[in-house]
Design a protein around this motif. Structure first.
Motif, PDB file in Angstrom:
ATOM      1  N   GLU A   1       4.940  -7.495   4.019  1.00  0.00           N
ATOM      2  CA  GLU A   1       4.514  -6.186   3.499  1.00  0.00           C
ATOM      3  C   GLU A   1       4.937  -5.978   2.049  1.00  0.00           C
ATOM      4  N   VAL A   2       4.187  -5.138   1.347  1.00  0.00           N
ATOM      5  CA  VAL A   2       4.679  -4.580   0.083  1.00  0.00           C
ATOM      6  C   VAL A   2       4.685  -3.068   0.285  1.00  0.00           C
ATOM      7  N   LEU A   3       5.871  -2.531   0.493  1.00  0.00           N
ATOM      8  CA  LEU A   3       6.001  -1.088   0.706  1.00  0.00           C
ATOM      9  C   LEU A   3       6.308  -0.419  -0.624  1.00  0.00           C
ATOM     10  N   GLY A   4       5.420   0.472  -1.050  1.00  0.00           N
ATOM     11  CA  GLY A   4       5.661   1.238  -2.270  1.00  0.00           C
ATOM     12  C   GLY A   4       6.371   2.532  -1.917  1.00  0.00           C
ATOM     13  N   ILE A   5       7.365   2.904  -2.716  1.00  0.00           N
ATOM     14  CA  ILE A   5       8.065   4.177  -2.483  1.00  0.00           C
ATOM     15  C   ILE A   5       7.918   5.060  -3.710  1.00  0.00           C
ATOM     16  N   ILE A   6       7.393   6.258  -3.486  1.00  0.00           N
ATOM     17  CA  ILE A   6       7.296   7.226  -4.574  1.00  0.00           C
ATOM     18  C   ILE A   6       8.040   8.492  -4.154  1.00  0.00           C
TER      19      ILE A   6
ATOM     20  N   ASP B   1       6.923 -14.644   4.880  1.00  0.00           N
ATOM     21  CA  ASP B   1       8.124 -14.164   5.572  1.00  0.00           C
ATOM     22  C   ASP B   1       9.006 -13.281   4.684  1.00  0.00           C
ATOM     23  N   MET B   2       8.460 -12.889   3.541  1.00  0.00           N
ATOM     24  CA  MET B   2       9.239 -12.048   2.628  1.00  0.00           C
ATOM     25  C   MET B   2       8.563 -10.679   2.503  1.00  0.00           C
ATOM     26  N   ALA B   3       9.363  -9.642   2.308  1.00  0.00           N
ATOM     27  CA  ALA B   3       8.786  -8.315   2.086  1.00  0.00           C
ATOM     28  C   ALA B   3       9.293  -7.754   0.761  1.00  0.00           C
ATOM     29  N   VAL B   4       8.475  -6.900   0.173  1.00  0.00           N
ATOM     30  CA  VAL B   4       8.842  -6.258  -1.085  1.00  0.00           C
ATOM     31  C   VAL B   4       8.871  -4.749  -0.844  1.00  0.00           C
ATOM     32  N   VAL B   5       9.922  -4.098  -1.324  1.00  0.00           N
ATOM     33  CA  VAL B   5       9.938  -2.634  -1.343  1.00  0.00           C
ATOM     34  C   VAL B   5      10.041  -2.248  -2.808  1.00  0.00           C
ATOM     35  N   TRP B   6       9.058  -1.499  -3.279  1.00  0.00           N
ATOM     36  CA  TRP B   6       8.911  -1.274  -4.720  1.00  0.00           C
ATOM     37  C   TRP B   6       8.878   0.231  -5.002  1.00  0.00           C
TER      38      TRP B   6
ATOM     39  N   ARG C   1      -2.054  -0.830  -6.716  1.00  0.00           N
ATOM     40  CA  ARG C   1      -2.694  -2.140  -6.856  1.00  0.00           C
ATOM     41  C   ARG C   1      -2.055  -3.214  -6.008  1.00  0.00           C
ATOM     42  N   ILE C   2      -0.868  -2.970  -5.525  1.00  0.00           N
ATOM     43  CA  ILE C   2      -0.187  -4.039  -4.789  1.00  0.00           C
ATOM     44  C   ILE C   2       0.363  -3.601  -3.423  1.00  0.00           C
ATOM     45  N   ALA C   3       0.653  -2.309  -3.274  1.00  0.00           N
ATOM     46  CA  ALA C   3       1.310  -1.873  -2.029  1.00  0.00           C
ATOM     47  C   ALA C   3       0.359  -1.965  -0.840  1.00  0.00           C
ATOM     48  N   THR C   4       0.883  -2.498   0.266  1.00  0.00           N
ATOM     49  CA  THR C   4       0.105  -2.500   1.506  1.00  0.00           C
ATOM     50  C   THR C   4       0.367  -1.196   2.252  1.00  0.00           C
ATOM     51  N   ARG C   5       1.475  -0.530   1.902  1.00  0.00           N
ATOM     52  CA  ARG C   5       1.845   0.736   2.540  1.00  0.00           C
ATOM     53  C   ARG C   5       2.602   1.555   1.517  1.00  0.00           C
ATOM     54  N   LEU C   6       2.488   2.861   1.639  1.00  0.00           N
ATOM     55  CA  LEU C   6       3.166   3.741   0.696  1.00  0.00           C
ATOM     56  C   LEU C   6       4.014   4.741   1.485  1.00  0.00           C
TER      57      LEU C   6
END
Ligand code: ATP
Length: 239
Positions: A29-34, A186-191, A201-206
């Protein structure tokens, strides 16, 4: 589940910054946090990375309770992070900065560390600058270096704290490209990012942080269209 945060709280004196927050992140996942200024985004990262102890709650990484572990142990278990304000060892070279992260952040041998440093510098397009003094880099290259240091620990969980701040649109696209190239299944990003368009443009979830908890989470477009999110965040912030 890669990361499971449950019932997490953190106060500073009487200021309750994070309150009973729960959040999960899966590999890939790429989880975006705003969230508005002061919503507790950086505090959440500091709790996950172990820089701050929580007042209550648990943090699990790949099923293991890491709540009581110090930051260096969490790093070696696979949590890599960037800081909002990059503070490299300014008098050391770019390569040395990444090497320090690779060796001390992941228990790699010097030889493995060198290989890892070379690989992430190439991936980030920073190889040509590797002999330069870190303090002499442009803002974009400083952000690249910040990313390289986090990637050098071979993270399972990559925490990015406003890494695109202060960059132009094409520069943000460069960073997105690096993160995409670095990602593995197998890696996740929290941005965390204020620039919603970058995350979109990149987050799979916000997820939207507000009042110490998660106000809304889900598919980025659905979250941004949520009227409560627009009221408390987009409306008040004018973004
Ligand atoms: N060490 C600390 N001591 C006291 N208060 C703190 C501390 N760290 C953060 N705070 C307070 O906690 C609140 C949340 O701060 P935090 O930096 O986590 O917010 P943020 O969402 O990352 O904000 P920004 O978007 O401006 O970076 C703020 O009111 C801040 O002043």
């Amino acid at each position: 589940m890669l990361l499971e945060v449950a019932g997490l709280s953190r106060s500073f004196g009487r200021l309750r910054v994070i309150e009973d927050l729960s959040l999960s992140v899966q590999p890939g996942e790429v989880l975006g946090i705003i969230g508005p200024n002061g919503a507790g985004k950086s505090t959440l990262f500091n709790l996950i990375a172990g820089v701050l102890p929580p007042t209550a709650g648990t943090i699990r990484l790949s099923g293991r309770d890491i709540t009581g572990l110090p930051p260096w142990d969490r790093c070696r278990l696979g949590i890599g992070r960037t800081y909002q304000v990059p503070r490299p060892f300014a008098h050391m070279s770019v390569f040395e900065n990444v090497l320090v992260a690779a060796v001390h952040g992941s228990r790699a041998s010097l030889r493995q560390g060198r290989r890892r440093a070379e690989a992430v510098l190439a991936l980030a397009g920073l190889a040509a600058q590797q002999a330069r003094t870190a303090g002499a880099l442009t803002l974009l290259d400083l952000k690249r270096l910040e990313l390289c240091k986090a990637l050098a620990v071979a993270p399972k969980l990559l925490l990015l704290d406003e890494i695109a701040g202060g960059l132009t649109e094409p520069e943000c696209a460069t960073l997105i490209g690096i993160v995409r190239r670095a990602q593995t299944p197998d890696m996740a990003v929290v941005w965390i990012e204020h620039v919603v368009q970058t995350l979109r443009r990149i987050a799979t979830r916000l997820a939207v942080l507000h009042d110490g908890g998660v106000l809304a989470e889900g598919a980025p477009d659905a979250v941004l269209a949520n009227s409560r999110v627009q009221d408390v965040y987009l409306g008040t912030e004018g973004r």
